[in-house]
Design a protein around this motif. Sequence first.
Motif, PDB file in Angstrom:
ATOM      1  N   GLN A 159      18.403  -7.243  -0.851  1.00 22.38           N
ATOM      2  CA  GLN A 159      18.631  -8.575  -0.110  1.00 22.38           C
ATOM      3  C   GLN A 159      19.864  -8.662   0.414  1.00 22.38           C
ATOM      4  N   VAL A 160      20.070  -8.940   1.783  1.00 25.38           N
ATOM      5  CA  VAL A 160      21.379  -8.907   2.382  1.00 25.38           C
ATOM      6  C   VAL A 160      21.438 -10.230   2.956  1.00 25.38           C
ATOM      7  N   LYS A 161      22.438 -10.639   3.659  1.00 28.03           N
ATOM      8  CA  LYS A 161      22.690 -11.936   4.343  1.00 28.03           C
ATOM      9  C   LYS A 161      23.031 -11.931   5.708  1.00 28.03           C
ATOM     10  N   TYR A 162      23.028 -12.588   6.646  1.00 22.47           N
ATOM     11  CA  TYR A 162      23.362 -12.401   8.236  1.00 22.47           C
ATOM     12  C   TYR A 162      24.691 -12.198   8.255  1.00 22.47           C
ATOM     13  N   SER A 163      24.822 -11.119   9.058  1.00 15.53           N
ATOM     14  CA  SER A 163      26.123 -10.499   9.421  1.00 15.53           C
ATOM     15  C   SER A 163      26.880  -9.810   8.289  1.00 15.53           C
ATOM     16  N   GLN A 164      26.142  -9.564   7.222  1.00 10.58           N
ATOM     17  CA  GLN A 164      26.645  -8.505   6.132  1.00 10.58           C
ATOM     18  C   GLN A 164      26.426  -7.312   6.609  1.00 10.58           C
ATOM     19  N   THR A 165      27.366  -6.650   6.507  1.00  8.86           N
ATOM     20  CA  THR A 165      27.633  -5.030   6.973  1.00  8.86           C
ATOM     21  C   THR A 165      27.189  -4.066   5.446  1.00  8.86           C
ATOM     22  N   TYR A 189       0.894  -1.044   0.219  1.00  4.92           N
ATOM     23  CA  TYR A 189      -0.021  -0.011   0.076  1.00  4.92           C
ATOM     24  C   TYR A 189       0.840   1.384  -0.166  1.00  4.92           C
ATOM     25  N   LEU A 190       1.788   1.286   0.904  1.00  3.35           N
ATOM     26  CA  LEU A 190       2.851   2.323   0.960  1.00  3.35           C
ATOM     27  C   LEU A 190       3.316   2.606  -0.427  1.00  3.35           C
ATOM     28  N   VAL A 191       3.976   1.639  -1.031  1.00  2.00           N
ATOM     29  CA  VAL A 191       4.595   1.807  -2.406  1.00  2.00           C
ATOM     30  C   VAL A 191       3.633   2.038  -3.567  1.00  2.00           C
ATOM     31  N   GLY A 192       2.330   1.141  -3.370  1.00  2.00           N
ATOM     32  CA  GLY A 192       1.425   1.431  -4.615  1.00  2.00           C
ATOM     33  C   GLY A 192       0.638   2.440  -4.541  1.00  2.00           C
ATOM     34  N   LYS A 193       0.126   2.971  -3.515  1.00  2.00           N
ATOM     35  CA  LYS A 193      -0.926   3.859  -3.065  1.00  2.00           C
ATOM     36  C   LYS A 193      -0.370   5.371  -2.903  1.00  2.00           C
ATOM     37  N   LEU A 194       0.692   5.294  -2.098  1.00  2.00           N
ATOM     38  CA  LEU A 194       1.112   6.566  -1.582  1.00  2.00           C
ATOM     39  C   LEU A 194       2.566   6.771  -2.074  1.00  2.00           C
ATOM     40  N   GLY A 195       2.992   6.288  -2.949  1.00  2.00           N
ATOM     41  CA  GLY A 195       4.244   6.531  -3.909  1.00  2.00           C
ATOM     42  C   GLY A 195       5.649   6.397  -3.035  1.00  2.00           C
ATOM     43  N   LEU A 196       5.704   5.747  -2.081  1.00  2.00           N
ATOM     44  CA  LEU A 196       7.028   5.674  -1.218  1.00  2.00           C
ATOM     45  C   LEU A 196       8.027   4.867  -2.251  1.00  2.00           C
ATOM     46  N   ARG A 197       8.901   5.667  -2.336  1.00  2.00           N
ATOM     47  CA  ARG A 197      10.212   5.218  -3.051  1.00  2.00           C
ATOM     48  C   ARG A 197      11.522   5.479  -2.354  1.00  2.00           C
ATOM     49  N   CYS A 198      11.980   4.148  -1.604  1.00  2.00           N
ATOM     50  CA  CYS A 198      13.309   4.369  -0.790  1.00  2.00           C
ATOM     51  C   CYS A 198      13.903   2.990  -0.942  1.00  2.00           C
ATOM     52  N   PRO A 199      14.882   2.799  -0.581  1.00  2.00           N
ATOM     53  CA  PRO A 199      15.482   1.494  -0.508  1.00  2.00           C
ATOM     54  C   PRO A 199      14.955   0.532   0.835  1.00  2.00           C
ATOM     55  N   ILE A 200      14.735  -0.700   0.676  1.00  2.00           N
ATOM     56  CA  ILE A 200      14.255  -1.547   1.383  1.00  2.00           C
ATOM     57  C   ILE A 200      15.014  -2.663   1.876  1.00  2.00           C
ATOM     58  N   TYR A 201      15.616  -2.899   2.815  1.00  2.00           N
ATOM     59  CA  TYR A 201      16.330  -4.082   3.108  1.00  2.00           C
ATOM     60  C   TYR A 201      15.952  -5.218   4.075  1.00  2.00           C
ATOM     61  N   ALA A 202      16.165  -6.354   3.423  1.00  2.00           N
ATOM     62  CA  ALA A 202      15.492  -7.564   4.101  1.00  2.00           C
ATOM     63  C   ALA A 202      16.396  -8.778   3.857  1.00  2.00           C
ATOM     64  N   THR A 203      16.587  -9.705   4.259  1.00  2.00           N
ATOM     65  CA  THR A 203      17.360 -11.032   4.172  1.00  2.00           C
ATOM     66  C   THR A 203      16.701 -11.781   2.896  1.00  2.00           C
ATOM     67  N   VAL A 204      17.518 -12.652   2.310  1.00  2.00           N
ATOM     68  CA  VAL A 204      16.765 -13.201   1.034  1.00  2.00           C
ATOM     69  C   VAL A 204      15.496 -14.241   1.357  1.00  2.00           C
ATOM     70  N   PRO A 205      15.485 -14.942   2.547  1.00  2.00           N
ATOM     71  CA  PRO A 205      14.329 -15.627   2.810  1.00  2.00           C
ATOM     72  C   PRO A 205      13.250 -14.646   3.087  1.00  2.00           C
ATOM     73  N   THR A 206      13.334 -13.545   3.629  1.00  2.00           N
ATOM     74  CA  THR A 206      12.369 -12.556   4.043  1.00  2.00           C
ATOM     75  C   THR A 206      11.569 -11.900   2.559  1.00  2.00           C
ATOM     76  N   TYR A 207      12.561 -11.889   1.643  1.00  2.00           N
ATOM     77  CA  TYR A 207      12.114 -11.216   0.249  1.00  2.00           C
ATOM     78  C   TYR A 207      11.250 -12.444  -0.229  1.00  2.00           C
ATOM     79  N   LYS A 208      11.508 -13.501  -0.252  1.00  2.00           N
ATOM     80  CA  LYS A 208      11.086 -14.745  -1.126  1.00  2.00           C
ATOM     81  C   LYS A 208       9.603 -15.172  -0.386  1.00  2.00           C
ATOM     82  N   MET A 209       9.880 -15.384   0.910  1.00  2.00           N
ATOM     83  CA  MET A 209       8.445 -15.739   1.764  1.00  2.00           C
ATOM     84  C   MET A 209       7.578 -14.732   1.894  1.00  2.00           C
TER      85      MET A 209
END
Length: 724
Positions: A128-134, A73-93
């Motif tokens: 997408q990031v991995k655990y302990s990746q800075t 909703y934030l991206v599609g309706k409110l036009g939010l455009r910024c980097p979103i950080y999440a792990t690989v499984p969080t992205y897929k699941m």
Amino acid sequence: MTSIIKFTVLSGAHDEGPPCYLLQVDEFRFLIDCGWNETFNMDVIENVKRHIHQIDAILVTYPDVMHLGCLPYLVGKLGLRCPIYATVPTYKMGQMFMYDLYQSRHNSEDFELFTLDDIDQAFDLIIQVKYSQTVQLKGKGHGLTITPFAAGHMVGGTMWKIVKDGEEDIVYAVDYNHKKERHLDGAVLETLSRPSLLITDAYNALNMQARRKERDQALLTNILNTLRRDGNVLIAVDTAGRVLELAQLLDQMWRNQESGLCAYQIALLSNVSYNVLEFAKSQVEWMSEKIMRMFEDVRTNPFQFRHITLCHNFSDLARIPDPKAVLASVPDLECGFSRDLFIQSDPSTVEIRKRVPLEGEELETFLIKQKEGKLAAEAAKKETQVTEDSDEEMEVESSPASSSSKVPKTPKHDLMMVEEAKARSSFFKQAKFYPMFPSKEEKLKWDEYGEPIRGEDYAVKDIVTVQEEKQEQEKMDVKEKAGPESSNVPTKCIKSKQTIAIKCSLSYIDFEGLSDGESIKRILTIVKPRQLIVIHGTTEATDHLVDFAKKNLGIAGDKIFAPKIGECVDASTQSLLYQVKLKDSLMSSVTFAQAKDAHLAWVDGQIHLASSGHRAVADKLTESEEGSTDQGNVETDVIPELDALPLNQVKGHGTVFVNPPRLSDFKQVLTKAGVQAEFSGGVLVCNGVIALRKTEGGGIGLEGLVCEDYYKIRQLLYDQFAVI
């Protein structure tokens, strides 16, 4: 350097609502989690909308709806455009969670809050990031680093560590589980000791969890007793999170010959069940060491279930005989297959939402409109249709006479007509063309083994086996049981209320996968944060955890916060630290001196407090859904302004030396400049005539004869300071 740290609660404080928070580190603002509840409460959206143009990045901790539900909703309706950080499984699941939620809502109502395109658009922004990746941030976030750590609970679950210039470290850890499970290792919060600020939750602060063996036995007993009474078991689960742990457990139970469950069937029913397990099979490296050893040693994937049947709709489920156990999404019974199955098993007074086929006048009206639409599409297609010549035909050019005269073009035909052939004119001699239908030759496909073999070329179509006839008959029976779901007739959404006596038993067994209250307290004692913010829990649980922290963690009372929704907490380490806005006239008259990574300057000025003309208004006004400008939702940060004093009021100041060097470092500078320097009793002697020593006040004293070496060494010493 000390940073300004502010924490604003948008949702999830003094209640069990979805977590959503705004963390400000100097000028950079993180939106940490953006969850939505099962009722899609718009209060969360309204709170986020006030800050929508201030958000610089989003950190996502878990893939479920409670932690990223309002992201589309934030991206599609409110036009939010910024980097979103999440792990690989969080992205897929996370995609699986949102796809299943949308489809479940769409099957029972006209769901318009977001679309599948909004989901795809939102997840395209995820890094997408991995655990302990800075990860080092850029731009406004220069000097900030973020690092994800394993949090347990769900595959890809994350605790975020945010560090500013290697000094201020902030740890955000909610909904973690420190215990090892079948498919996940525990959280590693104990390793993140003594953070400057710890943000954690009190969701389970008052909960005491039973042992895992007792919970497993209770689940087995309930399932077995129900199935032996010819009853069906409905287990409401999430889409791609905790369902993996439950599926692992139940498949192991079914494999045990002594459990008595082998005579019954078990199914996993969701819109994306097949995709969820395929993703789980490819994410073994994100799971527990036991799972990884099993995969490496035995070479069998732990999510290749033997007894669990995957179903995508009620047609697939109807093929499984009763009695059976069904894992169905979603867990809150607000929509989806779990709600439909519960309603089928005799509900109480509930609102039933479902799609039904159109009938009577509605169906006739729909068919007429559909037919008109098809006719209009065919007419438009005929007008724009252009026949393609075969590969051997040459392009036909019109004659100069016909091009100059305003004669309407003759229509093209499938056959090449004689009149068209006569109209050709060209300098070169052309071959004769004859009327013929267009012919398209199929190109044979070849690979390294030759031409592929098609099975249908060798099938005997006249012989139909008895087994195929039975399968066809079973499909017909399944379609009759499934009703209008499997047909392609037009449908509509209806709502109705029914009151029927409940004929089922209800059992709750805790498989939530969260640390209990006793474990949370023990972990806090080990971590010992300097400051603590408690969020996401009932008021009773929050107060209980705050009281424990005051008594046992040795943190001052003013360093422990329990903010409410809409409240902003200033967690800056230094109290005498303020943020002001500099006027252009002041900036143009200031001379900066560099001290390591910072630039310093002396300013004689005066502060103008907040007034109607000195408010920092958000860059853009929030547009409402109707397209009108909604000024009430714009967040206005009142920032004081610093202006230069008039020259006649400036009294002046003495020279300030910032960033004094160490004598050992200064010795290397002198050596490079050709000055002989040696230590003698803690004093640095230069060329035998100049002595440098540390003073009691922490400064550096320069003694010796007034000569050329004196002025040279003094200038080299001044160059090491930021002189203001």
